[in-house]
Design an enzyme around this catalytic site. Structure first.
Site, short mmCIF file in Angstrom:
data_model
loop_
_atom_site.label_atom_id
_atom_site.label_comp_id
_atom_site.label_asym_id
_atom_site.label_seq_id
_atom_site.Cartn_x
_atom_site.Cartn_y
_atom_site.Cartn_z
N ARG A 88 33.49 42.04 39.58
CA ARG A 88 34.04 43.05 40.71
C ARG A 88 33.38 44.18 40.85
NH1 ARG A 88 37.90 41.16 36.74
NH2 ARG A 88 39.70 39.95 37.49
N ASP A 148 47.02 41.32 35.17
CA ASP A 148 46.20 40.99 33.86
C ASP A 148 47.15 40.42 32.94
OD1 ASP A 148 44.02 41.45 35.33
OD2 ASP A 148 43.74 43.54 34.59
N ARG A 151 48.87 37.29 33.93
CA ARG A 151 47.96 35.84 33.23
C ARG A 151 47.79 35.82 31.76
NH1 ARG A 151 43.42 37.96 37.54
NH2 ARG A 151 44.15 36.66 39.28
O1 LIG Z 1 39.01 38.42 40.12
C1 LIG Z 1 38.84 39.23 41.24
O2 LIG Z 1 37.67 39.64 41.71
C2 LIG Z 1 40.12 39.58 41.93
C3 LIG Z 1 41.01 40.35 41.02
O3 LIG Z 1 40.74 41.45 40.54
C4 LIG Z 1 41.51 39.54 39.83
O4 LIG Z 1 42.15 38.50 40.59
O5 LIG Z 1 42.02 39.71 39.04
#
Ligand SMILES: O=C([O-])CC(=O)C(=O)O
Ligand SMILES: NC(=O)C1=CN([C@@H]2O[C@H](COP(=O)(O)OP(=O)(O)OC[C@H]3O[C@@H](n4cnc5c(N)ncnc54)[C@H](O)[C@@H]3O)[C@@H](O)[C@H]2O)C=CC1
Length: 311
Positions: A88, A148, A151
């Site tokens: 990123r 996050d 996830r």
């Molecule tokens: O992964 C990336 O570049 C986009 C992002 O920030 C994510 O999905 O957490």
């Protein structure tokens, strides 16, 4: 309530779709620099109104900020996403200029808006927006921790073989592949510690998978993810517009909290009608404190690259 989303690409349009579908705002404006693109996305989303049953007014604008006037919340998703193999952080060169210009334009038409920063590298773009606009810290919120954490809960639910919504957990720190801190020690399944069911090795794997969650999707999709990112922004916007005062980890300007100053990074925040209503002081153990300090060093090093943009 009016929400503007700058950048009608994958994340921006998904966010507009979720906000409309769930009736979170009465009006959504999508804005993009690509001629006709935001108008097209807005029209497509609007044509779901009768089949999915919402009344949110959705419109598009090609770089005409007058249409965004009086927004309560502005979401910045404009900029480039990463490709497989990139971090990123590599996006800073292009995205910093875009985010700064967009933030200036947005404020000129919506001086009271709360700004949600999504473009990457998100913690540094949040810091840039705060410094460039001079707005109080409660009105600049970086979205990363909500995603996050979602996830983290996904990977926990897979490891536990239990429904995602029975699992709770939080990710703090920077929104980067090596800077995220999934708080495994505090994660729970129906109010019981996940360590009751998972070995240390299994919990470490969940944390490692969470940290590279965005990179994994970028590898699979060829560009970065958008469904969970868009939904995570909508979740945050809902807590602001409807004053839900949810505790959501967000990137916020720190002035001594968690031992850090002059930096934006992810910590648990109460999110309500004023944006960041409070930063919650979760007691970290020594290992977590060390991880937070290391994460801050990396985010701070990235912020140093903003000197020319902020000059
Ligand atoms: O992964 C990336 O570049 C986009 C992002 O920030 C994510 O999905 O957490
Ligand atoms: N913070 C987070 O958790 C996440 C951040 N992201 C970041 O969000 C950003 C957007 O990602 P995607 O939507 O997938 O990219 P995308 O390429 O699909 O959409 C970006 C849009 O921004 C527009 N744009 C570029 N410059 C602009 C400007 N000056 N004014 C208005 N619009 C402009 C482009 O025309 C494009 O339509 C990326 O930087 C990505 O890394 C993505 C997912 C999660």
């Amino acid at each position: 309530m009016k929400v503007t989303i700058v950048g009608a690409g994958n994340v921006g349009a998904t966010c507009a779709d979720v906000i409309s579908y769930r009736g979170i705002a009465s009006e959504v404006v999508l804005l993009d620099i690509k001629e006709g693109f935001a108008e097209g996305k807005a029209m497509d989303i609007s044509q779901c109104a009768t089949t999915t049953g919402f009344n949110t007014r959705v419109s598009g604008s090609t770089n005409d900020y007058s249409k965004t006037a009086g927004s309560d919340v502005v979401v910045i998703t404009s900029g480039i996403p990463r490709k497989p193999g990139m971090t990123r952080e590599e996006l800073i060169g292009i995205n910093a200029g875009i985010v700064k210009t967009v933030a200036d334009n947005v404020l000129a038409h919506s001086p009271n808006a709360i700004i949600v920063v999504v473009s990457n590298p998100m913690d540094t773009m949040t810091y840039l927006t705060l410094k460039a606009t001079g707005l109080p810290k409660n009105r600049i919120i970086g979205m990363g921790g909500a995603l996050d954490s979602s996830r983290f809960k996904y990977y926990l639910s897979k490891a536990l073989n239990k429904p995602s919504n029975d699992v709770d957990g939080m990710v703090i720190g920077g929104h980067g592949d090596t800077t995220m801190i999934p708080l495994t020690r505090l994660a729970s399944y129906c109010g019981t510690p996940v360590s009751t069911y998972l070995t240390q090795e299994e919990m470490d794997k969940v944390a490692a998978d969470t940290m590279v969650g965005g990179a994994t999707l970028t590898g699979l999709l060829g560009t970065s993810a958008w469904y969970a990112p868009g939904a995570s922004v909508a979740y945050l916007v809902d807590s602001i517009l409807n004053d839900q005062r949810k505790m959501i980890p967000c990137s916020v300007f720190l002035e001594g909290e968690y031992g850090q100053e002059d930096i934006c990074m992810g910590v648990p925040c109460i999110i309500g009608k004023n944006g960041i209503e409070a930063i919650v002081d979760v007691k970290l153990n020594d290992t977590e404190k060390a991880a937070f300090a290391k994460s801050a060093d990396a985010v701070r090093a990235m912020n140093a690259d903003l000197k020319s943009v902020l000059a």
